[in-house]
Design an enzyme around this catalytic site. Structure first.
Site, PDB file in Angstrom:
ATOM      1  N   ASP A 266       0.867  -1.177   0.000  1.00 42.13           N
ATOM      2  CA  ASP A 266       0.000   0.000   0.000  1.00 42.13           C
ATOM      3  C   ASP A 266       0.910   1.236   0.000  1.00 42.13           C
ATOM      4  O   ASP A 266       2.130   1.141   0.180  1.00 42.13           O
ATOM      5  CB  ASP A 266      -0.970  -0.009   1.193  1.00 42.13           C
TER       6      ASP A 266
HETATM    7  C1  BGC Z   1      -5.025   3.298   0.235  1.00 42.85           C
HETATM    8  C2  BGC Z   1      -5.261   2.249  -0.823  1.00 42.85           C
HETATM    9  C3  BGC Z   1      -5.176   2.867  -2.193  1.00 42.85           C
HETATM   10  C4  BGC Z   1      -3.843   3.533  -2.354  1.00 42.85           C
HETATM   11  C5  BGC Z   1      -3.613   4.128  -3.724  1.00 42.85           C
HETATM   12  C6  BGC Z   1      -3.777   4.124  -0.046  1.00 42.85           C
HETATM   13  O1  BGC Z   1      -3.675   5.215   0.818  1.00 42.85           O
HETATM   14  O2  BGC Z   1      -4.919   2.676   1.481  1.00 42.85           O
HETATM   15  O3  BGC Z   1      -6.499   1.638  -0.611  1.00 42.85           O
HETATM   16  O4  BGC Z   1      -5.383   1.892  -3.161  1.00 42.85           O
HETATM   17  O5  BGC Z   1      -3.743   4.563  -1.383  1.00 42.85           O
HETATM   18  O6  BGC Z   1      -4.374   5.226  -3.955  1.00 42.85           O
END
Ligand code: BGC
Length: 738
Positions: A266
């Site tokens: 993530d």
């Molecule tokens: C979130 C994810 C997301 C990623 C990309 C993160 O902060 O937890 O769910 O896919 O950002 O945008």
């Protein structure tokens, strides 16, 4: 193994390989180098232009034109002509926005869920997206957590069905030859939804059994359906951050589940191993993450800055990097990007299909099916002769899309006010905001009272601002903002019927709402066509049929409160309220305000004649349970008939109820249908103390009903070895009564 890709990996320098493993957002690709000088985000991250030139994927690009430009510029500079993967968060729609996933869950409609993902994929694909960071399938039991709106809710079985439906919808059956679909990335692996106290990013602490039994099934279901990617979570799992967790990623995901697709961290999660206290510095974070099995590092540069040195120092083998690169190239190959790096991106098609009527129609249908009627003392449905006062911060708001609808436009969204004008003579509709979402003035209140005085019925459109849920938006107090609760009590003094419509992203504590209002319709964030769907429901042109997929707590003090809990050694006995030494609160009930599976309609569904085909079942012979359901109301309506099972005694204790099956049926007024469910031995299996997934012979109960609370139970027995003395003994045992 694809020879062409192996050769390509062979030709890559170590620098090219490590750059392939970084994922950067679009702004890194635009004007990051000025007059030959590295500036802006590159400078901040401390990386060179070469790294961007050789990077493997982009985060958040959208729009055919932008994507084509980025890809073209990339290929002009990229030595080996390796195209970029374009990834984005297409969570509940691209520009045609569907209800938030928690609401989609309430539809209990897998077909529509699949269709919504298919539409999201089609709109995203013509806009140049190759991979969506969805589905999010984290199981949640704590409504304080802001990301509950992204999840289906508290049930592992239901979450798994939706996980599969979303993956089918996004990916279709042939990604290579169908450029209208996108690859899916299931997230957040694992157990991100179990953050302590519901505070985002917080510690997760649970047993291996609970992880396997409740939290892992939905990720596994997505992978069984062919989901191409997995995203790690921010949290620790058994003390080790998920993005550096070998047990989770290598032992479980890769070896036990045989997942050979791409694992992405993530956002920033690799570098977060440092503040977690799991790595001293970026070098150690990179080392731990690559060894654990993370292929792509999202938005931090631990890999590109350190992996080469780690290889040169002999700390890690180059083969581990080759494997990660090969997995990424394999996904590119699967998507057909080596043959057509602009896969699907098409400005003309964008204009044609995005927000087209048929996409809007599905958005409407899903919104109509996901609203949940929580209370109705007869004020609903409204009739077109009544004078209506539409009051509240959501009366004329386009903020009905909810978090993760970044490309959704409020201007394209059907507002409740405009939709009600289609139902009644506009001169019979009086509108006032009454207050803003979190604040209000005396003038606003005065105007609301004046407006309501002229009406027969008050429709109050209340809720949470969309930034009050979603990522990093946990709340400790999950009531409606005080100003809105006060608005209800002021209007209540007018002694007119009040129907509340709620727009929000989590189960709320409804004190001050449920007791004051005559009707409450939970509309969640219903998406682009939400206003119209709600208006149709209010006027009975549609009959509410949504059922909750997360319990609504009586108050926040009960949280976590969920239907599939254990009995304890001292369960509370409702028939003996004086018993002190039982598992209970002194000041609030144990039961939630509204349980899992709950949802009213404008009529009633009468359940009768529950019958079991046999009192016993064996591994070879399932049993069937049937029930008759009659629509005693005046409108046609859909009912979700639910089947729960309780294993009365297990080697490891079992929940008081577990959803095992359900069927949605449409009944005309007065119509009766018989519904039959099959119960197999497989449905009775669970994780034993040795983590073996199997069933126990003995007594069970099956409950068939309209929600997890109001469902009558019937005994049956599982016989594993018919004819053996042991089995006969257990067979003749008296079944325990509850
Ligand atoms: C979130 C994810 C997301 C990623 C990309 C993160 O902060 O937890 O769910 O896919 O950002 O945008």
């Amino acid at each position: 193994m694809n020879e062409r890709l192996l050769e390509l990996v062979d030709q890559m320098t170590l620098d090219e390989k490590t750059s392939q493993l970084i994922q950067l957002a679009t702004h890194f690709y635009k004007g990051a180098v000025k007059d030959g000088q590295v500036s802006g985000p590159l400078e901040e991250m401390g990386i060179s232009e070469d790294i961007v030139r050789n990077s493997g994927s982009v985060l958040g690009a959208s729009g055919a034109k932008e994507v084509i430009n980025i890809q073209k510029a990339h290929l002009e500079e990229n030595r080996l002509q390796i195209p970029l993967l374009i990834m984005a968060d297409i969570i509940h729609g691209y520009k045609t926005i569907f209800p938030v996933p928690l609401a989609i869950g309430c539809s209990f409609d897998m077909e529509l869920a699949e269709k919504s993902a298919e539409i999201a994929a089609r709109e995203a694909a013509v806009s140049g997206v190759h991979v969506t960071f969805a589905p999010m399938v984290d199981l949640v039991r704590d409504p304080r957590w802001g990301r509950v709106m992204e999840s289906i809710g508290e049930d592992p079985f239901l979450n798994s069905l939706f996980a599969k439906a979303f993956v089918r919808g996004f990916q279709g059956s042939d990604l290579r030859n169908d450029p209208t679909r996108v690859a899916a990335c299931v997230k957040h692996f694992a157990a991100y939804g179990a953050a302590e106290g519901g505070r985002d990013y917080n510690t997760v602490n649970m047993s291996e059994r609970q992880l396997r039994e409740s939290y892992l099934p939905a990720y596994k279901a997505a992978l069984d359906e062919g989901c191409e990617m997995v995203m790690t979570s921010f949290n620790i799992v058994d003390g080790i951050p998920a993005s550096g967790n070998q047990h989770l990623l290598r032992n479980l995901l890769r070896e036990e589940w045989n997942f050979d697709g791409v694992i992405i961290s993530d956002w920033g999660a690799v570098k977060e191993l440092i503040p977690h206290g799991a790595a001293d510095d970026e070098r150690e974070a990179a080392h731990k993450a690559i060894e654990a099995g993370v292929d792509i590092e999202m938005m931090t540069a631990c890999y590109v800055k350190n992996l080469k040195e780690l290889v040169e120092a002999g700390t890690i083998e180059e083969s581990i990097i080759n494997e990660a690169v090969l997995r990424i190239l394999t996904l590119k190959e699967k998507l057909g990007l080596f043959d057509n790096p602009f896969r699907g991106a098409d400005s003309l098609a964008e204009e044609e299909i995005i927000l087209c009527d048929s996409h809007r129609k599905t958005a409407y249908e899903l919104a109509a099916k996901s609203c949940v009627l929580l209370k109705n003392d007869g004020v609903l449905p409204l009739n077109s002769n009544q004078k209506i006062a539409l009051i509240g911060p959501f009366a004329e708001s386009g903020d009905l899309l909810g978090p993760w609808s970044w490309l959704g436009s409020k201007d394209e969204t059907r507002k409740l006010s405009d939709s009600l004008k289609l139902k009644i003579d506009p001169s019979n509709l009086f509108i006032a905001d009454g207050c803003d979402i979190e604040t209000g003035t005396a003038e606003q209140l005065k105007e609301a009272i004046y407006t309501a005085e002229n009406a027969d019925v008050i429709v109050l459109a209340l809720g949470e601002h969309s930034h009050m849920s979603g990522e990093a938006s946990s709340r400790g107090d999950i009531r409606l903002p005080k100003v809105q609760v006060e608005l209800i009590s002021h209007l209540k003094k007018l002694q007119k019927p009040i129907a509340v419509v709620l727009f929000n992203g989590r189960p709320l504590d409804l004190h001050g709402v449920i007791d004051e209002a005559d009707a409450v319709l939970e509309a969640w964030y219903p998406g682009t066509e939400g206003g119209l769907a709600v208006a149709d429901l209010l006027y009975g042109e549609r009959n509410p049929s949504g059922k909750l997929t997360m319990s609504f707590p009586y108050s926040v003090g009960q949280v976590p409160v969920y239907y599939n809990a254990f009995n304890t050694g001292r369960p509370k006995d409702e028939s003996d309220p004086k018993e002190h030494f039982v598992s209970k609160y002194l000041d609030i009930p144990n039961e939630p305000l509204f349980p899992f599976g709950f949802g009213l309609s404008y009529g009633t569904f009468l359940y009768s004649d529950v019958a079991l085909s046999s009192q016993t079942l064996t591994p070879d012979e399932p049993l069937f349970v049937s029930v008759k359901v009659k629509n005693t109301g005046k409108l046609a309506g859909e009912e979700t008939v639910q089947v729960y099972i309780r294993d009365m005694k297990g080697e490891v204790v079992r929940p008081v109820k577990e959803l095992k099956d359900f069927k949605k049926i449409l009944l005309q007024p007065g119509e009766t249908k018989e519904v039959t469910f099959e119960i197999t031995e497989e449905k009775l299996r669970y994780y034993h103390s040795n983590m073996k997934f199997s069933s126990d012979a003995g007594a069970f109960k099956v409950f068939v009903g309209t929600n997890s609370r109001d469902a009558a139970g019937h005994h049956f027995e599982l016989i594993k070895n018919p004819g053996t003395a042991e089995q006969q003994k257990s067979h003749s045992m008296k079944l325990p009564s509850l």
